[in-house]
Design a protein around this motif. Structure first.
Motif, PDB file in Angstrom:
ATOM      1  N   PHE A 256       1.509   2.085   9.168  1.00  0.00           N
ATOM      2  CA  PHE A 256       0.849   0.793   9.034  1.00  0.00           C
ATOM      3  C   PHE A 256      -0.023   0.816   7.789  1.00  0.00           C
ATOM      4  O   PHE A 256      -0.944   1.633   7.675  1.00  0.00           O
ATOM      5  CB  PHE A 256       0.005   0.506  10.278  1.00  0.00           C
ATOM      6  CG  PHE A 256      -0.556  -0.884  10.314  1.00  0.00           C
ATOM      7  CD1 PHE A 256       0.291  -1.982  10.293  1.00  0.00           C
ATOM      8  CD2 PHE A 256      -1.917  -1.097  10.360  1.00  0.00           C
ATOM      9  CE1 PHE A 256      -0.207  -3.283  10.333  1.00  0.00           C
ATOM     10  CE2 PHE A 256      -2.444  -2.383  10.393  1.00  0.00           C
ATOM     11  CZ  PHE A 256      -1.584  -3.476  10.379  1.00  0.00           C
ATOM     12  N   ARG A 257       0.312  -0.037   6.809  1.00  0.00           N
ATOM     13  CA  ARG A 257      -0.357  -0.096   5.506  1.00  0.00           C
ATOM     14  C   ARG A 257      -0.140   1.172   4.688  1.00  0.00           C
ATOM     15  O   ARG A 257      -0.884   1.457   3.747  1.00  0.00           O
ATOM     16  CB  ARG A 257      -1.864  -0.356   5.667  1.00  0.00           C
ATOM     17  CG  ARG A 257      -2.196  -1.647   6.393  1.00  0.00           C
ATOM     18  CD  ARG A 257      -3.697  -1.782   6.620  1.00  0.00           C
ATOM     19  NE  ARG A 257      -4.008  -3.007   7.337  1.00  0.00           N
ATOM     20  CZ  ARG A 257      -5.207  -3.307   7.829  1.00  0.00           C
ATOM     21  NH1 ARG A 257      -6.207  -2.443   7.679  1.00  0.00           N
ATOM     22  NH2 ARG A 257      -5.435  -4.430   8.466  1.00  0.00           N
ATOM     23  N   GLU A 258       0.874   1.932   5.019  1.00  0.00           N
ATOM     24  CA  GLU A 258       1.171   3.200   4.344  1.00  0.00           C
ATOM     25  C   GLU A 258       2.619   3.172   3.859  1.00  0.00           C
ATOM     26  O   GLU A 258       3.524   2.835   4.620  1.00  0.00           O
ATOM     27  CB  GLU A 258       0.944   4.352   5.311  1.00  0.00           C
ATOM     28  CG  GLU A 258       0.869   5.719   4.656  1.00  0.00           C
ATOM     29  CD  GLU A 258       0.420   6.782   5.651  1.00  0.00           C
ATOM     30  OE1 GLU A 258       0.090   7.880   5.203  1.00  0.00           O
ATOM     31  OE2 GLU A 258       0.400   6.515   6.873  1.00  0.00           O
ATOM     32  N   TYR A 259       2.827   3.551   2.590  1.00  0.00           N
ATOM     33  CA  TYR A 259       4.142   3.413   1.969  1.00  0.00           C
ATOM     34  C   TYR A 259       4.492   4.692   1.201  1.00  0.00           C
ATOM     35  O   TYR A 259       3.614   5.463   0.814  1.00  0.00           O
ATOM     36  CB  TYR A 259       4.140   2.231   0.990  1.00  0.00           C
ATOM     37  CG  TYR A 259       3.783   0.914   1.642  1.00  0.00           C
ATOM     38  CD1 TYR A 259       4.764   0.023   2.056  1.00  0.00           C
ATOM     39  CD2 TYR A 259       2.443   0.566   1.845  1.00  0.00           C
ATOM     40  CE1 TYR A 259       4.434  -1.181   2.650  1.00  0.00           C
ATOM     41  CE2 TYR A 259       2.104  -0.636   2.450  1.00  0.00           C
ATOM     42  CZ  TYR A 259       3.097  -1.502   2.857  1.00  0.00           C
ATOM     43  OH  TYR A 259       2.767  -2.692   3.464  1.00  0.00           O
ATOM     44  N   MET A 260       5.808   4.859   0.987  1.00  0.00           N
ATOM     45  CA  MET A 260       6.263   6.000   0.195  1.00  0.00           C
ATOM     46  C   MET A 260       7.142   5.501  -0.933  1.00  0.00           C
ATOM     47  O   MET A 260       8.082   4.732  -0.727  1.00  0.00           O
ATOM     48  CB  MET A 260       7.032   6.999   1.063  1.00  0.00           C
ATOM     49  CG  MET A 260       7.405   8.271   0.312  1.00  0.00           C
ATOM     50  SD  MET A 260       8.012   9.581   1.408  1.00  0.00           S
ATOM     51  CE  MET A 260       6.492  10.061   2.265  1.00  0.00           C
ATOM     52  N   ARG A 261       6.841   5.975  -2.137  1.00  0.00           N
ATOM     53  CA  ARG A 261       7.618   5.597  -3.310  1.00  0.00           C
ATOM     54  C   ARG A 261       8.922   6.378  -3.340  1.00  0.00           C
ATOM     55  O   ARG A 261       9.107   7.349  -2.605  1.00  0.00           O
ATOM     56  CB  ARG A 261       6.811   5.867  -4.585  1.00  0.00           C
ATOM     57  CG  ARG A 261       5.465   5.155  -4.611  1.00  0.00           C
ATOM     58  CD  ARG A 261       4.674   5.518  -5.863  1.00  0.00           C
ATOM     59  NE  ARG A 261       3.338   4.911  -5.859  1.00  0.00           N
ATOM     60  CZ  ARG A 261       2.268   5.457  -5.298  1.00  0.00           C
ATOM     61  NH1 ARG A 261       2.364   6.648  -4.697  1.00  0.00           N
ATOM     62  NH2 ARG A 261       1.106   4.850  -5.328  1.00  0.00           N
ATOM     63  N   SER A 262       9.801   5.988  -4.229  1.00  0.00           N
ATOM     64  CA  SER A 262      11.106   6.636  -4.323  1.00  0.00           C
ATOM     65  C   SER A 262      11.006   8.088  -4.743  1.00  0.00           C
ATOM     66  O   SER A 262      11.905   8.891  -4.465  1.00  0.00           O
ATOM     67  CB  SER A 262      12.002   5.873  -5.306  1.00  0.00           C
ATOM     68  OG  SER A 262      11.382   5.805  -6.587  1.00  0.00           O
TER      69      SER A 262
END
Length: 329
Positions: free
Chosen positions: A267-273
């Motif tokens: 939640f509100r946390e992302y991972m780049r490629s």
């Protein structure tokens, strides 16, 4: 401070728009609803298995950031953060021989303007990449900073996986928990820590804590479940009355809205490629994290800046969280 630096500082600490207005605009956009959906919890598993998975993920995160720094080691990816001298004037006005710990120093974009702005401050800087530390050391030593040899001490430390080295401990933390000092710095067993690499420090003797800690776009790269421990570590190296300066990505920042649904890892946390992660903070989350770690809130607000992309002329709405926190006397 030059006119150019002053203008840049004001640009990065302004309110070109209201955060609440942006929030309403974003949340009313159907194409962005996936950002606000509940994130499914991981499959249930034993506590030991869950802990092992978290440690493995943390190691993966650190490895991703090391590769990132290797790709961008030339330093062109980062600009000097001169605006920080306006954001945190204590770094300029502090007394002689004041000590600062910069966590996640990268190529030195935060360190250089601080060393220039205060000829008496002593800076300790750590990162999880030995290569980028060598680059930071090179940038600082070839700069126009006066007497840098005795004021800049970079050292290897993987902030995501281990606590800070023992020699950084403040005397108060050593005295209050003498039975197992390293608990002040990490919940990970001492035997599992990597050997620290000192790049310019001649002695391992204790420095009895630091007066300031800077967390500039660093905490967002730590997995959410690891943030409380990371802040406890920062608390433990600060002297009583010391200040922690915080700046990081804010909720609804333009970069958050660019992530695709499949890039959400929490939640509100992302991972780049490339495997590096980023969390986007609300004021409430930041407040709770720091207060739970023992800090006193001094300043906490959103910085809402409207900038223009020079290449395509598009307007960008940037949101950062600015914070200043104090360790009680």
């Amino acid at each position: 401070m030059s006119v150019g630096v002053t203008a840049e500082a004001e640009e990065y600490h302004s309110k070109d728009f209201e955060w609440e207005t942006l929030k309403q605009e974003i949340e009313n956009n159907p194409s962005l609803h996936y950002h606000f959906l509940p994130f499914p919890p991981p499959p249930s598993s034993s506590s030991s298995s869950s802990s092992s998975q978290q440690q493995q993920q943390t190691l993966n995160d650190s490895d991703a950031w090391r590769k990132f720094h290797n790709r961008h080691s030339a330093g062109k990816f980062f600009k000097e953060r001169r605006y920080l001298l306006k954001e945190f004037p204590e770094l300029v006005s502090c007394g002689e021989s004041s000590k600062l710990l910069e966590v996640g120093c990268g190529n030195g974009s935060t360190i250089l303007p601080i060393l220039r702005g205060n000829k008496d401050i002593i800076v300790y800087a750590c990162d999880c990449s030995s290569e980028i530390l060598e680059r930071a050391k090179e940038f600082v030593e070839t700069s126009d900073v006066a007497s840098v040899k005795n004021r800049f001490f970079p050292f290897y430390c993987d902030f995501c996986t281990t606590g800070f080295p023992e020699w950084l401990a403040c005397n108060y933390c050593r005295g209050s928990r003498p039975q197992k000092q390293h608990d002040c710095f990490s919940d990970i067993e001492e035997k599992n820590r990597p050997q620290l690499t000192y790049l310019s420090r001649e002695s391992d003797s204790s420095i009895a804590g630091v007066d300031f800690v800077t967390l500039i776009f660093t905490l967002s790269a730590v997995p959410l479940q690891g943030m409380p421990r990371a802040l406890r570590d920062c608390y433990s190296v600060l002297k009583p009355g010391g200040l922690l300066f915080f700046r990081d990505y804010g909720l609804y920042d333009m970069t958050m809205l660019r992530f695709e649904p499949e890039q959400r890892v929490g939640f509100r946390e992302y991972m780049r490629s490339d495997g590096t992660r980023s969390y986007f903070f609300s004021i409430d989350v930041v407040r709770n994290l720091f207060v739970d770690a023992g800090f006193i809130e001094v300043e906490l607000e959103y910085c809402c800046v409207k900038s223009v992309n020079r290449r395509n002329g598009k307007s960008m709405q940037r949101v950062w969280v600015h914070g200043k926190f104090k360790k009680p006397l």
